[in-house]
Design a protein around this motif. Structure first.
Motif, PDB file in Angstrom:
ATOM      1  N   GLU A 158      98.048 -45.626  -9.953  1.00  0.00           N
ATOM      2  CA  GLU A 158      98.969 -46.437  -8.830  1.00  0.00           C
ATOM      3  C   GLU A 158      99.194 -45.098  -8.360  1.00  0.00           C
ATOM      4  OE1 GLU A 158     100.828 -50.616  -8.101  1.00  0.00           O
ATOM      5  OE2 GLU A 158     102.187 -48.969  -8.748  1.00  0.00           O
ATOM      6  N   LYS A 213      92.694 -43.548 -14.359  1.00  0.00           N
ATOM      7  CA  LYS A 213      92.874 -44.450 -12.824  1.00  0.00           C
ATOM      8  C   LYS A 213      94.803 -44.552 -12.650  1.00  0.00           C
ATOM      9  CE  LYS A 213      89.719 -47.896 -13.520  1.00  0.00           C
ATOM     10  NZ  LYS A 213      89.059 -49.265 -14.111  1.00  0.00           N
ATOM     11  N   ARG A 272      93.432 -45.647  -7.691  1.00  0.00           N
ATOM     12  CA  ARG A 272      92.502 -44.546  -7.701  1.00  0.00           C
ATOM     13  C   ARG A 272      92.919 -44.403  -8.377  1.00  0.00           C
ATOM     14  NH1 ARG A 272      96.286 -41.344  -3.467  1.00  0.00           N
ATOM     15  NH2 ARG A 272      95.908 -42.389  -1.553  1.00  0.00           N
ATOM     16  N   LYS A 287      98.328 -46.756  -0.372  1.00  0.00           N
ATOM     17  CA  LYS A 287      97.411 -47.054  -0.005  1.00  0.00           C
ATOM     18  C   LYS A 287      97.515 -46.241   1.795  1.00  0.00           C
ATOM     19  CE  LYS A 287      94.328 -50.791   1.890  1.00  0.00           C
ATOM     20  NZ  LYS A 287      93.990 -52.486   2.258  1.00  0.00           N
ATOM     21  N   ILE A 315      91.232 -40.924 -10.198  1.00  0.00           N
ATOM     22  CA  ILE A 315      91.001 -39.096 -10.167  1.00  0.00           C
ATOM     23  C   ILE A 315      90.913 -38.522 -11.166  1.00  0.00           C
ATOM     24  CG2 ILE A 315      93.180 -39.601  -8.689  1.00  0.00           C
ATOM     25  CD1 ILE A 315      95.261 -38.516 -10.946  1.00  0.00           C
ATOM     26  N   GLU A 331      97.692 -48.973  -4.191  1.00  0.00           N
ATOM     27  CA  GLU A 331      96.358 -49.458  -4.362  1.00  0.00           C
ATOM     28  C   GLU A 331      96.089 -48.842  -6.450  1.00  0.00           C
ATOM     29  OE1 GLU A 331      94.075 -48.060  -1.390  1.00  0.00           O
ATOM     30  OE2 GLU A 331      94.213 -46.080  -1.456  1.00  0.00           O
TER      31      GLU A 331
END
Length: 408
Positions: A121, A119, A145, A124, A147, A143
């Protein structure tokens, strides 16, 4: 070894430009390259025919289960097991091929992808405009994400030679048999044409030879037939010429080729050179090249045809030069061999002693055949005694008197 030979341009065995670069050169060089080109076209047609056979289709089904390893893993495999042929994981050998890894087999360590989720940041992004979304203050909104983070782990694979069980299907012949004309001279010419050391050893499993990338040397399996030995040596010489990591930028570029492409190139060069010297390896080479080709369109072969032809043409020129030098040297040595016995040839001092002894014997023979003094003296005395008798005979002496002297 038989068949056509390209004429040499000089006694210096150096690298000669390939035929397609000799437009302004001699017609002999162009003819040699055209012959190489014709042989590679014959190779392409022969492999296509093989693709249509049922046995090849069975073989292809099984070979398709093997993984095509990356450049880095290929280097790792070669550094740990230079004679490796087909490698797979422990469970893959069991499930896919019906074979088991033998007890005590040494694993080959390679890298396998092991990505994991992470995870992070990030700004967006509007899905429609693909622009960063800003908040009321004009700052990018954030947001979370998920990856995929690239990573690798070490895994164990094993070579075919370290397994036992269900045999793998094959096409062609497992090994060539037969002799090569003037084998000793031809093999010597190959050795002199090769810039790296060549040695024979007992290679475990079914490998017939290998070019060691790290140690920069060639190893050949002991006890093979003359044809198989020559073919394998040229195959490994082609690897050294085209795929060595010791060739600077050119070598680095060649190393990016897949293993399939490298094997297709090496065996194609070997087939072409052997065919040039009248050595037929089609029963072995066609199947070998087909096995490393993805489909019957032969993309690897077509992509490498120029490189194959150039390499084969250059290698043939160098081999021809060394063959010529070997034959010239033999032509000078043969008259001397006929005048010297094998023992004298290996020992010059003994040869000189033998010659002196022969001269002594000849001189002794002359002396021994001369008339002895006693014989000469005896002949002179006989001549003196006979002279008066002959005079009396001619002057008509008394017959009885002459007869008594002769009897007395």
């Amino acid at each position: 070894m038989s068949g056509d030979k390209t004429q040499k341009k000089s006694s210096v065995c150096g690298r000669e430009p390939s035929g397609n670069k000799n437009a302004g050169g001699s017609s002999k060089a162009g003819a040699g390259y055209e012959r190489v080109k014709a042989i590679t076209e014959q190779l392409e047609n022969g492999i296509r025919d093989l693709f249509e056979s049922e046995q090849y289709k069975k073989w292809l089904t099984v070979m398709g289960r093997f993984h095509d390893y990356s450049l880095n893993n290929t280097i790792l495999i070669c550094s740990q097991r230079p004679d490796a042929t087909l490698v797979a994981g422990y469970h893959d050998w069991q499930k896919k091929f019906g074979r088991n890894v033998v007890k005590g087999a040494r694993a080959i360590k390679i890298l396998a992808p092991a990505p994991y989720k992470r995870k992070v940041e990030a700004d967006k992004v509007d899905p429609i405009t693909r622009k960063t979304v800003l908040d009321a203050d004009g700052n990018p909104e954030k947001e979370i994400r998920v990856i995929m983070q690239p990573a690798f782990r070490v895994i164990n694979v094993f070579d075919y030679q370290d397994t036992e069980g269900k045999p793998l299907p094959s096409v062609g012949v497992d090994e060539l048999t037969g002799e090569v004309k003037e084998y000793e001279q031809f093999f010597q010419a190959l050795k002199e044409s090769c810039p790296v050391p060549i040695g024979f050893e007992q290679i475990s499993g079914g490998a017939k030879g290998y070019f060691h990338l790290m140690e920069n040397r060639i190893a050949l399996q002991e006890g093979m037939s003359q044809i198989q030995t020559v073919k394998t040596l040229i195959h490994e010489m082609a690897h050294q010429k085209c795929h060595s990591i010791h060739q600077g930028k050119e070598g680095e570029e060649d190393m990016r080729l897949s293993r399939n492409s490298k094997e297709v190139e090496a065996e194609s060069v070997a087939y072409t050179i052997c065919q040039h010297y009248g050595i037929d390896t089609s029963d072995y080479s066609f199947a070998y090249i087909a096995g490393y080709s993805r489909n019957k369109e032969l993309p690897e072969l077509k992509a490498s045809l120029g490189r194959i032809r150039d390499a084969a043409s250059e290698m043939i020129h160098i081999i021809d030069c060394h063959l010529q030098e070997i034959h010239q040297k033999q032509a000078v040595e043969e008259p001397e061999d006929r005048m010297m016995d094998p023992y004298s040839k290996s020992n010059p001092i003994r040869a000189l002693e033998d010659q002196l002894e022969q001269n002594d014997n000849s001189f002794d023979g002359i002396l021994n055949n001369l008339p002895r003094p006693s014989v000469l003296e005896e002949l002179r005395n006989q001549q003196k005694n006979q002279q008066p008798e002959r005079k009396r005979e001619t002057s008509g002496p008394d017959f009885h008197e002459q007869e008594e002297r002769s009897l007395g």
